[in-house]
Design an enzyme around this catalytic site. Sequence first.
Site, short mmCIF file in Angstrom:
data_model
loop_
_atom_site.label_atom_id
_atom_site.label_comp_id
_atom_site.label_asym_id
_atom_site.label_seq_id
_atom_site.Cartn_x
_atom_site.Cartn_y
_atom_site.Cartn_z
N HIS A 139 38.71 16.20 -11.38
CA HIS A 139 38.96 15.92 -9.75
C HIS A 139 40.63 15.84 -9.43
O HIS A 139 41.26 15.69 -10.16
CB HIS A 139 38.06 14.68 -9.39
CG HIS A 139 36.54 14.89 -9.37
ND1 HIS A 139 35.93 14.07 -8.85
CD2 HIS A 139 35.97 15.80 -10.15
CE1 HIS A 139 34.53 14.49 -9.17
NE2 HIS A 139 34.60 15.52 -9.68
N GLU A 175 42.16 14.08 -7.47
CA GLU A 175 42.81 12.90 -7.54
C GLU A 175 43.39 12.46 -9.05
O GLU A 175 44.48 11.97 -9.16
CB GLU A 175 41.97 11.69 -7.31
CG GLU A 175 41.22 11.81 -5.92
CD GLU A 175 40.06 12.61 -5.89
OE1 GLU A 175 39.95 13.57 -6.56
OE2 GLU A 175 39.25 12.22 -4.92
N CYS A 228 35.53 10.06 -5.12
CA CYS A 228 34.14 9.67 -5.62
C CYS A 228 33.91 8.40 -6.49
O CYS A 228 34.84 8.16 -7.34
CB CYS A 228 33.56 10.91 -6.52
SG CYS A 228 34.27 11.06 -8.03
N CYS A 286 36.28 8.61 -9.75
CA CYS A 286 37.68 8.50 -9.52
C CYS A 286 38.29 7.18 -9.07
O CYS A 286 39.19 6.72 -9.12
CB CYS A 286 38.11 9.56 -8.30
SG CYS A 286 37.92 11.45 -8.98
N ALA A 300 30.44 45.88 10.15
CA ALA A 300 31.44 46.69 10.70
C ALA A 300 30.75 47.27 11.85
O ALA A 300 29.51 48.08 11.61
CB ALA A 300 32.05 47.66 9.78
N ARG A 355 34.54 38.76 -0.15
CA ARG A 355 33.37 39.04 -1.08
C ARG A 355 33.88 38.27 -2.57
O ARG A 355 33.07 37.58 -3.27
CB ARG A 355 33.31 40.31 -1.68
CG ARG A 355 32.42 41.33 -1.00
CD ARG A 355 32.21 42.70 -1.32
NE ARG A 355 31.21 43.35 -0.59
CZ ARG A 355 31.01 44.64 -0.95
NH1 ARG A 355 31.40 45.25 -2.21
NH2 ARG A 355 30.16 45.42 -0.23
N THR A 359 19.49 49.45 2.93
CA THR A 359 21.13 49.63 2.42
C THR A 359 21.37 50.20 1.03
O THR A 359 22.08 51.15 0.71
CB THR A 359 22.09 48.46 2.60
OG1 THR A 359 21.90 48.11 4.17
CG2 THR A 359 23.43 48.52 2.32
N ASP A 366 22.84 53.81 1.14
CA ASP A 366 24.44 53.81 0.66
C ASP A 366 24.53 53.58 -0.87
O ASP A 366 25.59 53.94 -1.41
CB ASP A 366 25.26 52.15 1.37
CG ASP A 366 25.21 52.36 2.98
OD1 ASP A 366 24.62 53.46 3.48
OD2 ASP A 366 25.69 51.36 3.45
N GLY A 376 21.59 46.12 6.01
CA GLY A 376 21.99 46.69 7.13
C GLY A 376 21.16 46.20 8.48
O GLY A 376 20.96 45.05 8.49
C1 AOF Z 1 36.51 14.15 -5.78
N1 AOF Z 1 37.59 15.09 -5.86
O1 AOF Z 1 38.16 16.95 -6.72
C2 AOF Z 1 35.94 16.66 -6.50
C3 AOF Z 1 34.77 15.78 -5.95
O2 AOF Z 1 30.31 16.89 -11.44
P1 AOF Z 1 31.62 16.24 -10.92
O3 AOF Z 1 31.69 15.17 -11.43
O4 AOF Z 1 32.74 16.90 -10.93
O5 AOF Z 1 31.17 15.55 -9.45
C4 AOF Z 1 30.98 16.60 -8.47
C5 AOF Z 1 31.07 15.85 -6.83
O6 AOF Z 1 32.12 15.06 -6.90
C6 AOF Z 1 30.86 16.79 -5.94
O7 AOF Z 1 29.58 17.06 -5.62
C7 AOF Z 1 31.69 15.97 -4.89
O8 AOF Z 1 30.75 15.03 -4.31
C8 AOF Z 1 32.74 15.40 -5.67
N2 AOF Z 1 33.63 16.46 -5.77
N3 AOF Z 1 35.40 14.64 -5.50
O9 AOF Z 1 36.80 13.03 -5.14
C9 AOF Z 1 37.46 16.28 -6.43
N4 AOF Z 1 35.72 17.84 -6.82
ZN ZN Z 2 36.13 12.18 -7.91
#
Ligand code: AOF
Ligand code: ZN
Length: 361
Positions: A53, A55, A78, A87, A157, A187, A199, A203, A296
């Site tokens: 993450h 943090e 989290c 975290c 478009a 995309r 489409t 297309d 479309g």
């Molecule tokens: C954070 N910082 O950079 C992210 C968070 O499967 P995991 O352990 O990566 O958990 C994913 C969940 O953690 C995601 O659904 C969201 O709630 C949180 N993501 N949280 O503090 C991060 N990527």
């Molecule tokens: Zn986290």
Amino acid sequence: MTPTDADFMARALFHAARGRGRTSPNPMVGAVVVSADGLVVGQGYHARAGDAHAEVHALDMAGDRARGGTLYCTLEPCCHTGRTGPCVPRILEAGIRRVVAAVEDPNPLVRGRGFAFLRSRSIDIRVGVGEDAARRLNQPFFTTMTAGRPFVTLKAAISADNCLAAAVGECTALTSGVANRHAHRVRAEVDALAVGVNTVLVDDPQLTPRGVYRERPLARVVFDRSLRTPPDARLLSTRNAGPVMILTTEQGAARADARASLEARGAEVVITDGSVRGGIAALGARGLTSVLIEGGAAIHRAAWDEQVVDFVRLYVTPHVLGPAGVPFIDGRRLSTAMLASTRVEPLGPDVLVEGYVHGPH
Ligand code: AOF
Ligand code: ZN
């Protein structure tokens, strides 16, 4: 001038956006560590689902200099164990005194518990700095977590007189090279691209992001109730770009030969109730968080009438197609005037107009 919380949060948001197009189904998250004497000593972002993450990256960079400092993060830190550990204990161990977060994490496993844990350990918390930007950045994540379905964008478009093509069954090139490049960039950022079977028949699109970098496979989806997608459609020869899903009904799937030849070409035939909403739900069930509906006319209309559209993106071109033209969502009350948080951008001779149908979540 001393930087404010908003300044450091802007920096964290910048880092979060470095994960654009790569983190799904996780959100883009950025973090900045500021030492007790006001210096940026760590910064980081979430690069992809399964990786550390934001943090953790920022705290690792800061090391001992985090002691007594402030952590800025674009999402509530989290407190759960997912693909990676929580975290909040890392924040405590690092000696952080204060946490400034843009927004609460809508993930039911977190949803305020990260803040509660930190508060219970006497960490000073401020929430809401940069909240709008943080929500906009992760709209698919917020919609998936709160509404339990992917975020749906309707893209078209159109000519200056609101038409998609010069005549029924005709493929009319309307947009300039500049607008086309923009469309390919978009995309590259979504989880799935969807079109109606008409489409594909008219297309024969490849449905790949071209001229842009995309690291993950892109799911390509056809709404095809009667299973009319030709097995030699170009879409089925671009499978290295990502999976192809044909959303059909029981009746469509009962056409055993058609089904077998599509499956032999590597497509997944998915049975739904035939509605756009049902199709979108099936994509959500497969872990997709954002769907770009490119057309479309029939699928635009169905998506609009079923009220599954969250965001509209229109490329308005200077061409006039006249009375034989195929209208975009004819007779319905869709105008760019009714969109919220509208953004307008000139793209060569064309103009991009985009906005939320119900307002950002
Ligand atoms: C954070 N910082 O950079 C992210 C968070 O499967 P995991 O352990 O990566 O958990 C994913 C969940 O953690 C995601 O659904 C969201 O709630 C949180 N993501 N949280 O503090 C991060 N990527
Ligand atoms: Zn986290």
